[in-house]
Design an enzyme around this catalytic site. Structure first.
Site, short mmCIF file in Angstrom:
data_model
loop_
_atom_site.label_atom_id
_atom_site.label_comp_id
_atom_site.label_asym_id
_atom_site.label_seq_id
_atom_site.Cartn_x
_atom_site.Cartn_y
_atom_site.Cartn_z
N GLN A 50 -8.03 -7.89 -2.91
CA GLN A 50 -6.98 -7.39 -2.01
C GLN A 50 -7.43 -6.16 -1.22
O GLN A 50 -6.81 -5.82 -0.21
CB GLN A 50 -5.72 -7.05 -2.80
CG GLN A 50 -5.02 -8.26 -3.41
CD GLN A 50 -3.76 -7.90 -4.12
OE1 GLN A 50 -3.76 -7.55 -5.30
NE2 GLN A 50 -2.64 -7.94 -3.41
N LEU A 95 1.42 -7.53 -2.60
CA LEU A 95 1.12 -6.45 -1.65
C LEU A 95 0.35 -6.97 -0.44
O LEU A 95 0.31 -6.33 0.60
CB LEU A 95 0.34 -5.34 -2.36
CG LEU A 95 1.13 -4.64 -3.47
CD1 LEU A 95 0.25 -3.64 -4.21
CD2 LEU A 95 2.38 -3.97 -2.92
N HIS A 136 -0.70 -13.21 -12.14
CA HIS A 136 -0.70 -13.07 -10.67
C HIS A 136 -2.02 -12.45 -10.20
O HIS A 136 -2.61 -12.89 -9.22
CB HIS A 136 0.50 -12.19 -10.26
CG HIS A 136 0.59 -11.89 -8.80
ND1 HIS A 136 1.57 -12.40 -7.98
CD2 HIS A 136 -0.18 -11.11 -8.00
CE1 HIS A 136 1.38 -11.96 -6.74
NE2 HIS A 136 0.34 -11.17 -6.72
O1 K2U Z 1 -1.05 -8.45 -6.69
C1 K2U Z 1 -0.22 -7.84 -6.07
O2 K2U Z 1 0.03 -8.04 -4.88
C2 K2U Z 1 0.58 -6.80 -6.79
C3 K2U Z 1 1.96 -7.30 -7.08
C4 K2U Z 1 1.90 -7.74 -8.53
C5 K2U Z 1 3.06 -8.55 -9.01
C6 K2U Z 1 3.70 -9.47 -8.20
C7 K2U Z 1 4.74 -10.23 -8.72
C8 K2U Z 1 5.14 -10.08 -10.03
C9 K2U Z 1 4.50 -9.17 -10.83
C10 K2U Z 1 3.47 -8.42 -10.31
C11 K2U Z 1 2.84 -6.11 -6.70
O3 K2U Z 1 3.08 -5.32 -7.78
S1 K2U Z 1 4.27 -6.61 -5.83
C12 K2U Z 1 5.45 -5.43 -6.09
C13 K2U Z 1 6.23 -5.66 -7.35
C14 K2U Z 1 6.66 -4.56 -8.03
C15 K2U Z 1 7.42 -4.72 -9.17
C16 K2U Z 1 7.75 -5.99 -9.65
C17 K2U Z 1 7.30 -7.11 -8.96
C18 K2U Z 1 6.53 -6.94 -7.79
ZN ZN Z 2 -0.62 -10.25 -5.13
#
Ligand code: K2U
Ligand code: ZN
Length: 172
Positions: A50, A95, A136
């Site tokens: 990322q 993100l 994820h």
């Molecule tokens: O990998 C990423 O883009 C980070 C994500 C990780 C994530 C996505 C979905 C579910 C769990 C983790 C980011 O943290 S997205 C923002 C977020 C924040 C709190 C809860 C869910 C997603």
């Molecule tokens: Zn992600």
């Protein structure tokens, strides 16, 4: 320092990342930058692709209760070695795909093995949000995004929105 997060669609987000051969000071510093970038976003996980680095490295910290001390995890070459038949549905975001959310079904509990920043082998069982997040992030290392679990029409709609967002950001 804070790194720039790549936005989908980007070919680097679809690559299968290379295992880390040995954990160098440069990779440790990259992991620290990833944690800084993740907390700033804010997010609860971030994978090296990322930020454009195609190595098998993720950082997670799913502690969300105020007052609870954070638990930053740096995981080199993370592997899911077992997962439960029981599944969990969570509305995921990413993100690299800002402001888009969709329900994704994944195993509820996963056993994960990895190397920590000192090169020591670690193994832990994750459930709840930690399990969702680690899965994820490991998907990111295999070039897989949460939208790949959605129906084609919904995925195309999200991809078109991101292409528009990138055009607008390029003009800004
Ligand atoms: O990998 C990423 O883009 C980070 C994500 C990780 C994530 C996505 C979905 C579910 C769990 C983790 C980011 O943290 S997205 C923002 C977020 C924040 C709190 C809860 C869910 C997603
Ligand atoms: Zn992600």
């Amino acid at each position: 320092m804070k790194r720039n997060i790549l936005i989908h669609p980007d070919p680097r987000l679809k690559k299968v990342c290379a295992p880390v051969a040995d954990i160098t000071d440069e990779l440790r510093s990259l992991a620290d930058d990833m944690l800084e970038t993740m907390y700033d976003a804010p997010g609860i996980g971030l994978a090296a692709p990322q930020i454009g680095v195609l190595d098998r490295l993720i950082v997670v910290d799913c502690v969300k209760e105020e007052g609870e001390s954070p638990r930053p995890l740096i995981m080199f070459n993370p592997e899911i070695i077992a997962s439960s038949d029981e599944t969990n549905v969570y509305e995921e975001g990413c993100l690299s795909i800002p402001e888009q959310y969709a329900e994704v079904t994944r195993p509820k509990v996963v056993d994960v093995a990895w190397l920590d920043r000192d090169g020591n082998a670690q193994q832990e069982t994750f459930d709840g949000l930690w399990a969702t997040c680690v899965q994820h992030e490991i998907d990111h290392l295999n070039g897989k995004l949460f939208i790949d679990y959605l129906k084609p029409l919904k995925r195309q709609m999200i991809t078109r929105k991101m292409q528009k967002l990138k055009r607008e950001r390029a003009r800004a």
